[in-house]
Scaffold this motif. Structure first.
Motif, mmCIF file in Angstrom:
data_model
loop_
_atom_site.group_PDB
_atom_site.id
_atom_site.type_symbol
_atom_site.label_atom_id
_atom_site.label_comp_id
_atom_site.label_asym_id
_atom_site.label_seq_id
_atom_site.Cartn_x
_atom_site.Cartn_y
_atom_site.Cartn_z
ATOM 1 N N SER A 160 1.273 5.099 -4.430
ATOM 2 C CA SER A 160 1.927 6.075 -5.309
ATOM 3 C C SER A 160 3.436 5.839 -5.375
ATOM 4 C CB SER A 160 1.641 7.499 -4.824
ATOM 5 O OG SER A 160 0.265 7.782 -4.929
ATOM 6 N N GLU A 161 4.049 5.497 -4.252
ATOM 7 C CA GLU A 161 5.486 5.213 -4.238
ATOM 8 C C GLU A 161 5.813 3.993 -5.090
ATOM 9 O OE1 GLU A 161 6.426 4.881 -0.089
ATOM 10 O OE2 GLU A 161 6.219 7.037 0.235
ATOM 11 N N ALA A 162 4.974 2.958 -5.008
ATOM 12 C CA ALA A 162 5.193 1.765 -5.833
ATOM 13 C C ALA A 162 5.095 2.123 -7.315
ATOM 14 C CB ALA A 162 4.190 0.665 -5.469
ATOM 15 N N LEU A 163 4.128 2.954 -7.676
ATOM 16 C CA LEU A 163 3.979 3.371 -9.070
ATOM 17 C C LEU A 163 5.189 4.193 -9.515
ATOM 18 C CD1 LEU A 163 0.196 4.350 -9.090
ATOM 19 C CD2 LEU A 163 1.235 2.217 -9.907
ATOM 20 N N ALA A 164 5.692 5.044 -8.644
ATOM 21 C CA ALA A 164 6.860 5.858 -8.976
ATOM 22 C C ALA A 164 8.107 4.995 -9.184
ATOM 23 C CB ALA A 164 7.104 6.893 -7.885
ATOM 24 N N LEU A 165 8.186 3.855 -8.493
ATOM 25 C CA LEU A 165 9.309 2.936 -8.675
ATOM 26 C C LEU A 165 9.256 2.210 -10.014
ATOM 27 C CD1 LEU A 165 9.658 1.209 -5.185
ATOM 28 C CD2 LEU A 165 11.301 2.733 -6.291
ATOM 29 N N GLY A 166 8.060 2.152 -10.624
ATOM 30 C CA GLY A 166 7.918 1.462 -11.900
ATOM 31 C C GLY A 166 6.896 0.339 -11.890
ATOM 32 N N TYR A 167 6.301 0.041 -10.738
ATOM 33 C CA TYR A 167 5.236 -0.958 -10.673
ATOM 34 C C TYR A 167 4.011 -0.421 -11.397
ATOM 35 C CZ TYR A 167 7.617 -3.786 -7.113
ATOM 36 O OH TYR A 167 8.501 -4.594 -6.440
ATOM 37 N N VAL A 168 3.136 -1.321 -11.823
ATOM 38 C CA VAL A 168 1.868 -0.934 -12.423
ATOM 39 C C VAL A 168 0.742 -1.598 -11.640
ATOM 40 C CG1 VAL A 168 2.796 -0.530 -14.739
ATOM 41 C CG2 VAL A 168 1.987 -2.804 -14.131
ATOM 42 N N LEU A 169 -0.417 -0.947 -11.660
ATOM 43 C CA LEU A 169 -1.574 -1.508 -10.966
ATOM 44 C C LEU A 169 -1.950 -2.840 -11.589
ATOM 45 C CD1 LEU A 169 -3.771 1.694 -10.646
ATOM 46 C CD2 LEU A 169 -2.269 0.695 -8.906
ATOM 47 N N TYR A 170 -2.385 -3.763 -10.755
ATOM 48 C CA TYR A 170 -2.799 -5.091 -11.219
ATOM 49 C C TYR A 170 -4.188 -5.339 -10.658
ATOM 50 C CZ TYR A 170 -2.578 -10.080 -12.257
ATOM 51 O OH TYR A 170 -2.821 -11.329 -12.753
ATOM 52 N N GLY A 171 -5.201 -5.219 -11.494
ATOM 53 C CA GLY A 171 -6.570 -5.415 -11.045
ATOM 54 C C GLY A 171 -7.109 -4.205 -10.318
ATOM 55 N N SER A 172 -8.315 -4.351 -9.844
ATOM 56 C CA SER A 172 -9.002 -3.276 -9.141
ATOM 57 C C SER A 172 -8.658 -3.294 -7.662
ATOM 58 C CB SER A 172 -10.514 -3.441 -9.297
ATOM 59 O OG SER A 172 -10.868 -3.384 -10.653
ATOM 60 N N PRO A 173 -8.758 -2.148 -6.998
ATOM 61 C CA PRO A 173 -8.569 -2.150 -5.551
ATOM 62 C C PRO A 173 -9.742 -2.867 -4.882
ATOM 63 C CG PRO A 173 -9.291 0.007 -6.295
ATOM 64 C CD PRO A 173 -9.054 -0.819 -7.521
ATOM 65 N N ALA A 174 -9.506 -3.307 -3.678
ATOM 66 C CA ALA A 174 -10.560 -3.940 -2.880
ATOM 67 C C ALA A 174 -10.608 -3.248 -1.530
ATOM 68 C CB ALA A 174 -10.266 -5.426 -2.690
ATOM 69 N N VAL A 189 -12.146 1.177 7.384
ATOM 70 C CA VAL A 189 -12.076 0.592 6.050
ATOM 71 C C VAL A 189 -10.623 0.215 5.778
ATOM 72 C CG1 VAL A 189 -12.402 1.019 3.584
ATOM 73 C CG2 VAL A 189 -14.063 1.909 5.239
ATOM 74 N N ILE A 190 -10.428 -1.031 5.315
ATOM 75 C CA ILE A 190 -9.105 -1.525 4.944
ATOM 76 C C ILE A 190 -9.082 -1.685 3.427
ATOM 77 C CG2 ILE A 190 -7.435 -3.409 5.210
ATOM 78 C CD1 ILE A 190 -7.959 -1.799 7.787
ATOM 79 N N ALA A 191 -8.034 -1.151 2.803
ATOM 80 C CA ALA A 191 -7.908 -1.199 1.347
ATOM 81 C C ALA A 191 -6.792 -2.154 0.949
ATOM 82 C CB ALA A 191 -7.611 0.192 0.805
ATOM 83 N N ALA A 192 -6.904 -2.686 -0.256
ATOM 84 C CA ALA A 192 -5.870 -3.553 -0.829
ATOM 85 C C ALA A 192 -5.730 -3.211 -2.305
ATOM 86 C CB ALA A 192 -6.235 -5.022 -0.668
ATOM 87 N N GLN A 193 -4.485 -3.155 -2.753
ATOM 88 C CA GLN A 193 -4.208 -2.930 -4.172
ATOM 89 C C GLN A 193 -2.994 -3.753 -4.566
ATOM 90 O OE1 GLN A 193 -5.713 -0.955 -6.846
ATOM 91 N NE2 GLN A 193 -4.373 -2.437 -7.807
ATOM 92 N N ALA A 194 -3.155 -4.587 -5.577
ATOM 93 C CA ALA A 194 -2.036 -5.362 -6.097
ATOM 94 C C ALA A 194 -1.290 -4.520 -7.123
ATOM 95 C CB ALA A 194 -2.524 -6.654 -6.731
ATOM 96 N N VAL A 195 0.033 -4.665 -7.133
ATOM 97 C CA VAL A 195 0.881 -4.043 -8.140
ATOM 98 C C VAL A 195 1.869 -5.094 -8.632
ATOM 99 C CG1 VAL A 195 0.687 -1.677 -7.250
ATOM 100 C CG2 VAL A 195 2.521 -3.146 -6.417
ATOM 101 N N ILE A 196 2.262 -4.977 -9.890
ATOM 102 C CA ILE A 196 3.236 -5.915 -10.455
ATOM 103 C C ILE A 196 4.361 -5.141 -11.119
ATOM 104 C CG2 ILE A 196 1.601 -7.812 -10.819
ATOM 105 C CD1 ILE A 196 1.563 -7.016 -13.805
#
Length: 67
Positions: A28-42, A50-57
C-alpha cells in the motif's frame, strides 16, 4: 508525478515477505508513492508460513506489458 521514483528507489521493485498486515502495508505504501502493480501476486509456503510477493513498477520509467 515525476518521471523518477522518489528517494532513489528503483523503477522495479519486488516486495516479498510473510503474508500479513505488514506486507499489505508495504504494498500500500508503494502504491501511495505512485508505483503501480505489475502482474499478479504470488504466494508460497516455506514450511512455516505463507510468503507473498508482489512486483510494482514506476509507471513513467518502465514500460508495462502489452495485453
Amino acid at each position: 508525478m515525476t518521471t523518477l521514483p522518489p528517494d532513489n528507489l528503483p523503477s522495479y521493485r519486488l516486495l516479498t515477505g510473510p503474508d500479513d498486515a505488514q506486507f499489505c502495508h508495504r504494498v500500500s505504501e508503494a502504491l501511495a508513492l505512485g508505483y503501480v502493480l505489475y502482474g499478479s501476486p504470488a504466494v508460497t509456503f516455506n514450511g512455516e508460513r505463507v510468503i507473498a510477493a508482489q512486483a510494482v513498477i514506476w509507471p513513467h520509467s518502465v514500460a508495462a506489458p502489452h495485453a
